[in-house]
Design a protein around this motif. Sequence first.
Motif, mmCIF file in Angstrom:
data_model
loop_
_atom_site.group_PDB
_atom_site.id
_atom_site.type_symbol
_atom_site.label_atom_id
_atom_site.label_comp_id
_atom_site.label_asym_id
_atom_site.label_seq_id
_atom_site.Cartn_x
_atom_site.Cartn_y
_atom_site.Cartn_z
ATOM 1 N N ALA A 1 27.171 -23.894 28.721
ATOM 2 C CA ALA A 1 27.808 -24.328 27.477
ATOM 3 C C ALA A 1 29.301 -24.493 27.717
ATOM 4 O O ALA A 1 29.941 -23.649 28.343
ATOM 5 C CB ALA A 1 27.571 -23.304 26.375
ATOM 6 N N CYS A 2 29.846 -25.578 27.218
ATOM 7 C CA CYS A 2 31.286 -25.848 27.274
ATOM 8 C C CYS A 2 31.760 -26.025 25.833
ATOM 9 O O CYS A 2 31.729 -27.140 25.295
ATOM 10 C CB CYS A 2 31.579 -27.092 28.102
ATOM 11 S SG CYS A 2 31.111 -26.948 29.842
ATOM 12 N N PRO A 3 32.185 -24.949 25.183
ATOM 13 C CA PRO A 3 32.592 -25.055 23.775
ATOM 14 C C PRO A 3 33.794 -25.984 23.607
ATOM 15 O O PRO A 3 34.737 -25.946 24.404
ATOM 16 C CB PRO A 3 32.936 -23.611 23.398
ATOM 17 C CG PRO A 3 32.227 -22.765 24.409
ATOM 18 C CD PRO A 3 32.243 -23.557 25.671
ATOM 19 N N MET A 4 33.770 -26.788 22.560
ATOM 20 C CA MET A 4 34.822 -27.783 22.343
ATOM 21 C C MET A 4 35.219 -27.813 20.877
ATOM 22 O O MET A 4 34.371 -27.754 19.987
ATOM 23 C CB MET A 4 34.341 -29.164 22.784
ATOM 24 C CG MET A 4 35.372 -30.271 22.620
ATOM 25 S SD MET A 4 34.753 -31.898 23.131
ATOM 26 C CE MET A 4 34.664 -31.681 24.904
ATOM 27 N N VAL A 5 36.519 -27.907 20.641
ATOM 28 C CA VAL A 5 37.070 -28.058 19.298
ATOM 29 C C VAL A 5 37.421 -29.525 19.089
ATOM 30 O O VAL A 5 38.022 -30.156 19.969
ATOM 31 C CB VAL A 5 38.331 -27.193 19.120
ATOM 32 C CG1 VAL A 5 39.023 -27.503 17.793
ATOM 33 C CG2 VAL A 5 37.979 -25.712 19.198
ATOM 34 N N THR A 6 37.047 -30.065 17.952
ATOM 35 C CA THR A 6 37.434 -31.428 17.587
ATOM 36 C C THR A 6 38.606 -31.367 16.615
ATOM 37 O O THR A 6 38.547 -30.676 15.596
ATOM 38 C CB THR A 6 36.257 -32.175 16.942
ATOM 39 O OG1 THR A 6 35.179 -32.243 17.875
ATOM 40 C CG2 THR A 6 36.663 -33.591 16.555
ATOM 41 N N ILE A 7 39.683 -32.072 16.950
ATOM 42 C CA ILE A 7 40.860 -32.132 16.085
ATOM 43 C C ILE A 7 40.672 -33.294 15.116
ATOM 44 O O ILE A 7 40.516 -34.441 15.544
ATOM 45 C CB ILE A 7 42.137 -32.329 16.914
ATOM 46 C CG1 ILE A 7 42.337 -31.142 17.867
ATOM 47 C CG2 ILE A 7 43.347 -32.498 16.009
ATOM 48 C CD1 ILE A 7 43.512 -31.310 18.811
ATOM 49 N N PRO A 8 40.677 -33.034 13.806
ATOM 50 C CA PRO A 8 40.463 -34.132 12.844
ATOM 51 C C PRO A 8 41.539 -35.203 12.981
ATOM 52 O O PRO A 8 42.704 -34.901 13.240
ATOM 53 C CB PRO A 8 40.548 -33.429 11.481
ATOM 54 C CG PRO A 8 40.302 -31.977 11.769
ATOM 55 C CD PRO A 8 40.850 -31.734 13.139
ATOM 56 N N GLU A 9 41.123 -36.435 12.816
ATOM 57 C CA GLU A 9 42.073 -37.535 12.906
ATOM 58 C C GLU A 9 43.133 -37.404 11.812
ATOM 59 O O GLU A 9 42.828 -37.156 10.647
ATOM 60 C CB GLU A 9 41.333 -38.868 12.770
ATOM 61 C CG GLU A 9 42.193 -40.078 13.071
ATOM 62 C CD GLU A 9 41.387 -41.365 13.136
ATOM 63 O OE1 GLU A 9 41.978 -42.416 13.426
ATOM 64 O OE2 GLU A 9 40.160 -41.302 12.892
ATOM 65 N N GLY A 10 44.380 -37.546 12.228
ATOM 66 C CA GLY A 10 45.476 -37.442 11.277
ATOM 67 C C GLY A 10 45.803 -36.027 10.850
ATOM 68 O O GLY A 10 46.551 -35.826 9.884
ATOM 69 N N ALA A 11 45.256 -35.022 11.554
ATOM 70 C CA ALA A 11 45.479 -33.630 11.160
ATOM 71 C C ALA A 11 46.942 -33.249 11.328
ATOM 72 O O ALA A 11 47.559 -33.521 12.358
ATOM 73 C CB ALA A 11 44.596 -32.707 12.001
ATOM 74 N N GLY A 12 47.495 -32.603 10.311
ATOM 75 C CA GLY A 12 48.834 -32.062 10.395
ATOM 76 C C GLY A 12 48.798 -30.644 10.928
ATOM 77 O O GLY A 12 47.723 -30.080 11.167
ATOM 78 N N PRO A 13 49.964 -30.015 11.092
ATOM 79 C CA PRO A 13 50.004 -28.652 11.642
ATOM 80 C C PRO A 13 49.156 -27.658 10.857
ATOM 81 O O PRO A 13 48.569 -26.746 11.445
ATOM 82 C CB PRO A 13 51.497 -28.304 11.562
ATOM 83 C CG PRO A 13 52.201 -29.626 11.584
ATOM 84 C CD PRO A 13 51.300 -30.570 10.854
ATOM 85 N N ASP A 14 49.077 -27.834 9.529
ATOM 86 C CA ASP A 14 48.314 -26.882 8.714
ATOM 87 C C ASP A 14 46.816 -27.159 8.725
ATOM 88 O O ASP A 14 46.046 -26.379 8.150
ATOM 89 C CB ASP A 14 48.820 -26.914 7.266
ATOM 90 C CG ASP A 14 50.237 -26.369 7.133
ATOM 91 O OD1 ASP A 14 50.655 -25.598 8.022
ATOM 92 O OD2 ASP A 14 50.915 -26.734 6.153
ATOM 93 N N ASP A 15 46.420 -28.273 9.344
ATOM 94 C CA ASP A 15 45.002 -28.643 9.353
ATOM 95 C C ASP A 15 44.303 -28.277 10.662
ATOM 96 O O ASP A 15 43.097 -28.472 10.790
ATOM 97 C CB ASP A 15 44.844 -30.156 9.128
ATOM 98 C CG ASP A 15 45.490 -30.617 7.834
ATOM 99 O OD1 ASP A 15 45.351 -29.894 6.826
ATOM 100 O OD2 ASP A 15 46.133 -31.677 7.842
#
Length: 644
Positions: A154-168
Motif C-alpha cells: 500500500a502506498c497511501p496518498m493524499v489528494t489536494i483539492p483543486e484551488g485549495a487554500g491554506p485552510d483547506d
Amino acid sequence: MSERPDIQVLRRRAELEALREPWDALWQRCPTASTFQRPEWLIPWCRELGPEEVLVLVFRSPSEHGLVGLAPLAIHSYRGERLVALLGAGISDYNDVLAAPGYERAVAAAVLAHLCDRADDWDVADLHDLRGSSPLLAAPAPAGWSDEIEKLEACPMVTIPEGAGPDDLFSPGMRARVSRARKRLAKAGALRVDVADAASVDELLDALFANHRARWISRGEGGVLDEALRPFHRAAAAGLCARGALRLFGLRLDGRVIASLYGLAERDGLASYITGFDPELAWYSPGLVMLASAIEHAAREGARTVDFLRGREPYKYEWGAVDRWTYRRRLRHRGPGEAGRAGGRGELEAAVEAVMSGEVSPEVGLVRLLGAAGDLAAAERAIEAAGQAEQASDGAGEAAARLGALRRCLEERRAACATLVEMLGAHRDAGGGAGADAPARAARLFDALCARSEEASVAAYSLGDPALLERATREVVELLEGWGVIGEDRAVLQIGCGIGRFEAALAPRVREAWGLDVSPGMIEAARRRCAGLANVVLAVSSGVDLGGVPPERFDLVYAVDSFPYLVAAGEAVVDRHVAEARRVLRPGGELVVLGYSYRGDAARDAADVARLAARHGFDVLVSGERPFALWDARAYRLRRLEHR
C-alpha cells in the motif's frame, strides 16, 4: 502504435552514463513515470549498489528521434535461482519500464519476448513494486509460462483539492494540532523551513542522516539510511537537485535542523521518501510541523497529490491518505523437457479421473466426459475402462464409489445426457473467439440452447434437472450471503443473467436485482420466471458494455459462468466490462466473478484478474478459490477502490 521498435541491449553498467540525456528526454515524455525511473536515480544506484553486468533494453523507433522505451533490468543470483529484476529494486518504491505514449504495449511485449529468447539465462522474472498502470502488468505471458500477479504494498496518498487554500489542506483537527505544535516550537526559538538547493543539499542531507538515525535508535532499530546507502543518496540527491526534482526540507530551530523530509517532486505531486527528527524534541512534534510545512510548500507549487509511498504507518492516514497499491508479477518459463509433458492423458480419461480423485463432482465430470466423447456410447466405454482398471488394482474405496456415482448419473439421466450431447455439439459448432460479431454469435447460440433446455442452457452440469439447478443456485446465493455482499438495502446487477434464476432467488433478499443478457430468448425466459417481482429489472445487453446502466447505482455486480464467453471474445471485451463494472458500482461496491474462463489454467486466470483489478481500481479479496460442492468454478471477489 503498431510500429515495432528496434532493440539495443546494454550489458555493462558503465554504458548507462552515455544514455543519460536521451533517457531523461524519454522520462519527460512518459506522463506516469516516477522519480524512481529517472537516470538521476538509477545510474547512481547501479554505480553504488548494483551489479557490474546489467540487462538494459533500449528501444528506438525508425520514425522518431530519440528513445521510445527503456527496460532497466539485471539478472541476479538469489537462493540458488537466477532472478530477473528491475534496477533499483529494494530502495525504489515504484519500479517499471519507460515507454513513450503509444509504445506501452510494444515495449512490454518486446521485454517478455526478449526474456523468452534468453530463457536459458534465467529462472524467474520477479517484477515488483509495479503500479496498476504498468505496461508490464498488462503484457500477456508467453505460452507455457507460469504467471502470478499479487497485490504487494500500500502506498497511501493524499489528494489536494483543486484551488485549495491554506485552510483547506488539512482537516480541522489536524489544522489545530499543527497550530499548537508550531506555537510550542515558536516559544522555544526561531523557527524556519529550508528547501535544499545546490549549495545546501549536502548540509541538509547530513542533517537528515543524523535525525533519521537518532529517531530509529531511540526506537531500538537501525532505520534505512545506513552508511552503505549514503554515497548513493548523495549522488542521487545532487542529480535530482540539478533537475529541480529534489524537495529536501529542513526544519530549523535557532538555526539547527531538528526535522527533515527527503521528498521527490513527482510531476504534479510530492512524494515523501524518508523523514527524521530529533527524538529529544519529540514533545514539540517537529515531525508533524515538518510534514505540514512540506505539504503547504507542495500546494503552493501547484501539487495535486502527496504520496507517502509504501508502508501503512498510522500517521499517514491522519492526513487523509488513501491506499494506492503496487503489484508483483512473477514469471517462470518451462524448464528443458517440460514443454512436452502437458496433455499426456486423453480428455476422456482425464474427465473420469477428475471425478475419481474428487477434483470435481460427478455431474461436472459427466459434462466434461460427454463433451470429450461426443456421444453416450464413447462416454460409457470410458467409464467401463476406468472401472476395469480400478478392479484390477483391487480398488474398493472412495475412487470406486465416485466412479459408481458417475455411472449412475449417466444411467439415470440418459435422455437428458443425449440432449446435452447435442447442446455441447451446438456449442462447439457455433465457434467462438474474438470479432465484432462475437455478441451476435453468442446471442444466436444461447437462443437455440435455451429453446432446447432452459436449465441446461445456463448450467450444463444440472443435466436439465430443475432440482439440480436449484441446488446449484442455492450454493451461489449462500456464498454471496456469506461474503456479506447482498442484503435488503443492496442493489445488485448480474452480467449474463440467463433465464433469471438468480434474480428470482435474490429478489426477496435485495432492494433491486438487475439482470442483463445478450440473448433475447434467455431474457424472455427470465421474464417468465420473475413475473410479479417488482424489484427485478431485466434487459437485453449489447455484449460489448453495460450501456444504459446508470453510474454508481449498484453495491454488487456479479457474473456466474458468463465471463468465459467474454474472455473468448477477446481481451478488449473483458477489459471493457470490468471498466463498466467500476462505473456502475458505488465506491466500496464489489465485483464477483464466478468462473473466469474455460482455459483450464488457474494461474493464468488469477494473473488476468489481478491485472484487470490493478488497471481499473479494484482490490482483490478472493482469487481462485473453489467454494462449491457441485460446480467446479473458481471464485474471484474484487472491491472497488475509492480512488484508482
